[in-house]
Design an enzyme around this catalytic site. Structure first.
Site, PDB file in Angstrom:
ATOM      1  N   GLU A 116       0.869  -1.154  -0.161  1.00  0.00           N
ATOM      2  CA  GLU A 116       0.035   0.006   0.010  1.00  0.00           C
ATOM      3  C   GLU A 116       0.875   1.299   0.090  1.00  0.00           C
ATOM      4  O   GLU A 116       1.997   1.085   0.220  1.00  0.00           O
ATOM      5  CB  GLU A 116      -0.934   0.077   1.212  1.00  0.00           C
ATOM      6  CG  GLU A 116      -2.231  -1.173   1.159  1.00  0.00           C
ATOM      7  CD  GLU A 116      -3.086  -0.767   2.009  1.00  0.00           C
ATOM      8  OE1 GLU A 116      -3.074  -0.369   3.183  1.00  0.00           O
ATOM      9  OE2 GLU A 116      -4.510  -1.292   1.771  1.00  0.00           O
ATOM     10  N   HIS A 243      -9.533   9.879   3.117  1.00  0.00           N
ATOM     11  CA  HIS A 243      -9.190   8.826   2.223  1.00  0.00           C
ATOM     12  C   HIS A 243      -9.195   9.341   0.578  1.00  0.00           C
ATOM     13  O   HIS A 243     -10.309  10.111   0.437  1.00  0.00           O
ATOM     14  CB  HIS A 243     -10.049   7.640   2.025  1.00  0.00           C
ATOM     15  CG  HIS A 243      -9.369   6.286   1.670  1.00  0.00           C
ATOM     16  ND1 HIS A 243      -9.391   6.051   0.438  1.00  0.00           N
ATOM     17  CD2 HIS A 243      -8.800   5.368   2.298  1.00  0.00           C
ATOM     18  CE1 HIS A 243      -8.738   5.113   0.297  1.00  0.00           C
ATOM     19  NE2 HIS A 243      -8.435   4.306   1.252  1.00  0.00           N
ATOM     20  N   ARG A 289      -1.535   9.334   2.088  1.00  0.00           N
ATOM     21  CA  ARG A 289      -2.901   9.625   1.577  1.00  0.00           C
ATOM     22  C   ARG A 289      -3.385  11.184   1.691  1.00  0.00           C
ATOM     23  O   ARG A 289      -3.961  11.679   0.873  1.00  0.00           O
ATOM     24  CB  ARG A 289      -3.835   9.047   2.744  1.00  0.00           C
ATOM     25  CG  ARG A 289      -3.929   7.518   2.552  1.00  0.00           C
ATOM     26  CD  ARG A 289      -4.845   6.748   3.606  1.00  0.00           C
ATOM     27  NE  ARG A 289      -5.061   5.286   3.420  1.00  0.00           N
ATOM     28  CZ  ARG A 289      -5.652   4.591   4.271  1.00  0.00           C
ATOM     29  NH1 ARG A 289      -5.958   5.140   5.255  1.00  0.00           N
ATOM     30  NH2 ARG A 289      -5.843   3.286   3.969  1.00  0.00           N
ATOM     31  N   HIS A 352     -12.095   9.903   6.598  1.00  0.00           N
ATOM     32  CA  HIS A 352     -11.884   8.775   6.644  1.00  0.00           C
ATOM     33  C   HIS A 352     -11.513   8.030   8.172  1.00  0.00           C
ATOM     34  O   HIS A 352     -11.982   7.070   8.797  1.00  0.00           O
ATOM     35  CB  HIS A 352     -10.672   8.112   5.695  1.00  0.00           C
ATOM     36  CG  HIS A 352     -10.489   6.593   5.792  1.00  0.00           C
ATOM     37  ND1 HIS A 352     -11.525   5.620   5.588  1.00  0.00           N
ATOM     38  CD2 HIS A 352      -9.419   5.945   5.809  1.00  0.00           C
ATOM     39  CE1 HIS A 352     -10.789   4.541   5.381  1.00  0.00           C
ATOM     40  NE2 HIS A 352      -9.760   4.692   5.838  1.00  0.00           N
ATOM     41  N   ARG A 387      -2.033   9.098   9.138  1.00  0.00           N
ATOM     42  CA  ARG A 387      -1.754   7.638   9.308  1.00  0.00           C
ATOM     43  C   ARG A 387      -1.322   7.041   8.197  1.00  0.00           C
ATOM     44  O   ARG A 387      -1.676   6.996   6.985  1.00  0.00           O
ATOM     45  CB  ARG A 387      -3.181   7.202   9.744  1.00  0.00           C
ATOM     46  CG  ARG A 387      -3.145   5.585  10.042  1.00  0.00           C
ATOM     47  CD  ARG A 387      -4.563   5.064  10.346  1.00  0.00           C
ATOM     48  NE  ARG A 387      -5.571   5.266   9.460  1.00  0.00           N
ATOM     49  CZ  ARG A 387      -5.903   4.257   8.690  1.00  0.00           C
ATOM     50  NH1 ARG A 387      -5.305   3.053   8.559  1.00  0.00           N
ATOM     51  NH2 ARG A 387      -6.678   4.328   8.004  1.00  0.00           N
TER      52      ARG A 387
END
Length: 521
Positions: A116, A243, A289, A352, A387
């Site tokens: 990711e 997100h 992100r 998110h 995060r």
């Protein structure tokens, strides 16, 4: 109902259920409570991508470095080191060895690790794009097997504290401590007094404070609001992670398009099919992100479009067919007329995850005696100002275990006569019935204010406008609350306005852009 439990846990996601399992196996009397009608209605259940786990070629140092980079080095060093050293092994020990979850394997029979954004290593184990759903299922099944009582359809109204609720005036002179929770039975509208020696808040996030979110409707900032009203410290509330890729569709709302699609090769495009992300970040689709979300926001504003595109069909690098690897996303999109094996997916950024929350130490203890907070509602400082993907499930798992072990090792009972001085919930002599549409309208006003002025890109003037508007709504909502017959909607609305103001006030006090908190002008 005036029962006394050893521990009351509010929330049934990975953090709350993990804590409950460890506490029960330590021999403690535990009650788990959710305001939802279904135990599995949690943020955990909707998590698609996966969870960080141990891998032979990986090291705690490499993982910690990725977390620090994604969090812009705003992170709590001790929390990052704890998760990097203890977390990956726990994913195997608890989820695989204890619960028996069979994560997806490669054709060679080994665990299939996916990648990711902002990870330097493919270290994420998954169950296709149903990872959270599978973890939730196994947690619930194990909890039932060891007879953990789980109370559904009960909304927490307030934490019970000695200073605020006791009829014994001597409690005013003691340090504040939590002694239980007042719950509303959503179906009977009866208020129940539930005492406990410890309370764990595992209530999840606050995404539903925003107009666009990947969170379920129940994410109204309940735990943060309750803890704040009880006197607990709240930190880093301004760091709301958006997100980059939620589905943009007129009929399908709140549906996440997992970051793992970009990890498997998907490209970001504008509505005309042009790639653009390299104009914003050299890491392109694998940037953190916050950087991707801002790039999408800026490009959408520049082009005057409501959405962008994510093309998996023409760029997929995975081993398994798209229909199999991303079965949940494939099925959901197909129901909306989009075949992700043949065409790009319309996407829009959405609220998110809150990286801040109730301040806790490395054991999950808050600033209030007997009160713990774990999972998204807490702030260990792990995430810093942004995060890293797939840390949240692992954080919930690790601090679920850690908090339970801390309580079991240091367990002390509150004397029964102190509970006897706590009165039951007092219902006003005259209560009014309010039109549910009024409550819905106020929540929508909060959501629009937060989206417009406290969203992906903020300005000082915008935040001041948000603060002014929210203060106005707050006055009306609290007046509502005092006069109205209690129900879940009214309780959630009060929690929403308190948490929204916490986020905006924190944003106004932080004049430096970092991570999710991006100030323009």
């Amino acid at each position: 109902m005036r029962e006394i439990y050893d521990v009351i846990i509010i929330g049934t996601g990975i953090a709350g259920m993990t804590a409950a399992i460890y506490l029960k196996e330590e021999g403690l009397n535990v009650l788990v409570v959710t305001k939802n009608d279904l135990i599995q209605e949690t943020n955990t259940n909707y998590a698609q991508g996966g969870i960080i786990a141990w891998k032979e070629s990986d090291t705690p140092e490499k993982l910690a470095d990725d977390i620090f980079k994604a969090g812009y080095h705003y992170n709590n060093i001790d929390a990052v080191n704890k998760l990097s050293e203890e977390g990956p092994r726990l994913a195997f020990d608890f989820l695989i060895d204890k619960l028996g979850i069979e994560f997806i394997k490669t054709s060679a029979g080994s665990i299939d690790y996916t990648g990711e954004a902002a990870h330097s290593e493919r270290r994420i184990i998954h169950y296709k794009d149903h990872t959270g759903e599978k973890i939730q299922e196994y947690l619930i099944n194990y909890a039932k097997k060891i007879n953990i009582p789980i109370l559904v359809s009960h909304t927490a109204i307030d934490l019970i504290s000695n200073n605020h609720h006791s009829k014994d005036c001597q409690e005013l002179y003691k340090s504040r401590e939590i002694m239980g929770v007042y719950f509303l039975d959503n179906k009977t509208e009866e208020v129940k007094t539930c005492f406990s020696h410890y309370v764990i808040l595992a209530t999840g996030g606050a995404g539903n404070l925003y107009q666009h979110t990947t969170n379920p409707p129940s994410s109204t900032g309940d735990g943060m609001s309750m803890a704040y009203r009880g006197g607990a410290d709240i930190i880093n509330a301004e760091f709301i992670q958006f997100h980059p890729t939620s589905l943009f569709h007129k009929d399908i709302k709140r549906f996440l398009i997992s970051e793992s699609l970009r990890g498997e090769g998907a490209k970001l495009l504008d509505p005309y099919g042009r790639q653009f992300i390299e104009n914003y970040t050299p890491l392109k689709e694998l940037a953190p992100r916050d950087a991707i979300a801002r790039a999408l926001y800026e490009e959408m504003n520049k082009l005057g479009t409501e959405y962008m595109l994510l093309d998996l069909a023409n760029h997929y690098k995975g081993e398994k067919p798209i229909k199999e690897r991303f079965s949940r996303i494939y099925t959901k999109c197909l129901a909306g007329g989009i075949d992700i094996t043949k065409e790009p997916i319309p996407i829009v950024p959405a609220a998110h995850y809150i990286c801040g929350g109730i301040k806790v130490d490395l054991n999950g203890r808050t600033s209030l005696k007997n009160l713990y907070a774990i999972g998204e509602v807490s702030c260990t400082g792990l995430h810093g100002s942004n995060r890293l993907a797939s840390t949240s499930l692992l954080e919930g798992l690790l601090w679920g275990k850690t908090s339970a072990k801390d309580i079991a090792s240091n367990f002390k009972e509150i004397k029964k006569e102190r509970f006897d001085c706590i009165p039951d919930w007092k219902i006003p002599d005259h209560v009014e019935e309010f039109d549910p549409l009024l409550l819905k309208q106020d929540l929508q006003a909060i959501q629009l204010t937060m989206w417009n002025y406290a969203g992906i890109v903020k300005t000082k003037k915008g935040l001041e406008r948000a603060q002014s508007d929210l203060n106005y709504y707050s006055h009306r909502i609290f007046k509502f609350y005092k006069e109205a017959k209690l129900n879940r909607d009214i309780i959630e609305l009060r929690n929403a306005i308190v948490s929204a103001l916490l986020i905006v006030n924190s944003a106004l006090h932080n004049n430096k852009s970092t991570g999710c908190h991006y100030l323009k002008g």
